[in-house]
Design a protein around this motif. Sequence first.
Motif, PDB file in Angstrom:
ATOM      1  N   HIS A  31       0.828  -1.201   0.000  1.00 33.47           N
ATOM      2  CA  HIS A  31       0.000   0.000   0.000  1.00 33.47           C
ATOM      3  C   HIS A  31       0.870   1.262   0.000  1.00 33.47           C
ATOM      4  O   HIS A  31       0.624   2.200  -0.769  1.00 33.47           O
ATOM      5  N   HIS A  86      -3.664   9.363   0.499  1.00 34.65           N
ATOM      6  CA  HIS A  86      -2.816   8.390   1.199  1.00 34.65           C
ATOM      7  C   HIS A  86      -1.967   9.054   2.274  1.00 34.65           C
ATOM      8  O   HIS A  86      -1.690   8.448   3.307  1.00 34.65           O
ATOM      9  N   TRP A 135     -13.365   6.222  -1.166  1.00 36.75           N
ATOM     10  CA  TRP A 135     -13.023   6.616   0.193  1.00 36.75           C
ATOM     11  C   TRP A 135     -14.269   7.007   0.975  1.00 36.75           C
ATOM     12  O   TRP A 135     -15.228   7.521   0.400  1.00 36.75           O
ATOM     13  N   ASP A 167      -9.766   4.305   3.390  1.00 37.00           N
ATOM     14  CA  ASP A 167      -9.491   3.837   2.031  1.00 37.00           C
ATOM     15  C   ASP A 167     -10.250   2.535   1.806  1.00 37.00           C
ATOM     16  O   ASP A 167      -9.995   1.553   2.491  1.00 37.00           O
ATOM     17  N   HIS A 171      -7.033  -2.694  -2.642  1.00 41.43           N
ATOM     18  CA  HIS A 171      -5.601  -2.828  -2.324  1.00 41.43           C
ATOM     19  C   HIS A 171      -5.323  -2.527  -0.846  1.00 41.43           C
ATOM     20  O   HIS A 171      -4.293  -2.907  -0.320  1.00 41.43           O
TER      21      HIS A 171
HETATM   22 MN    MN Z   1      -4.960   3.111  -1.114  1.00 38.93          MN
END
Ligand code: MN
Length: 214
Positions: A31, A86, A135, A167, A171
């Motif tokens: 990530h 992120h 998100w 998130d 992933h």
């Molecule tokens: Mn992400």
Amino acid sequence: MESHYPFTLPPLPFAYDALLPELDEKTMHFHHDKHFATYVDKLNELLAKYPAYQDWPLEKLVQDWPELPEDIRQGVRNNAGGVYNHDLYFKTLHSTPVTAPGAALQGAIDRDFGDLQELKRAMKEAALGQFGSGWAWLASDDQGRLSVRKTPNQDTPLPLTPLLACDVWEHAYYLPYQNRRADYFEAWWRLVDWPTISQAYEKAAGSRPHYPNP
Ligand code: MN
């Protein structure tokens, strides 16, 4: 985070195995070192050929991308959002989180949601209700009013100030949780570090007397 181009990947603010058992080391490596890093690299790549936009702060890129040249517009939207989101995501998690918001944020949560459990319920509904990648957010306006939002892809809730970012791209959770997004949400919630979010809230809401008690 740098204020403008060239952006660099901030280090993960804790050890890769610090969030065990909720989030595993391999997920953290992929990530942060692969997904987050790729958003940083791609954003720099896009801006490299347009010096005129290299002094745009990240917050401007994620909001004003429609003003950019057509050939980089969508790419900047996706990748500047990826960098912004992120950065916040990793900063608000902690291996030994403090689970109580500060007084100002707690007051606003009680006023706008009822209590912390009701905020959690609203966040979970947004996280599970986001179809596909995206998100869930807790955001504040400049008066200190809180709201829960969801956005697709790497879109942000700006100009509202995002305080907390979940998130829900696969992933973020597929290795440990596969398709069980609800289990991931519960694990993620246990990692949320409320002092960090409380500080961001106080900054976002400014110093004006914006929330008289009802
Ligand atoms: Mn992400």
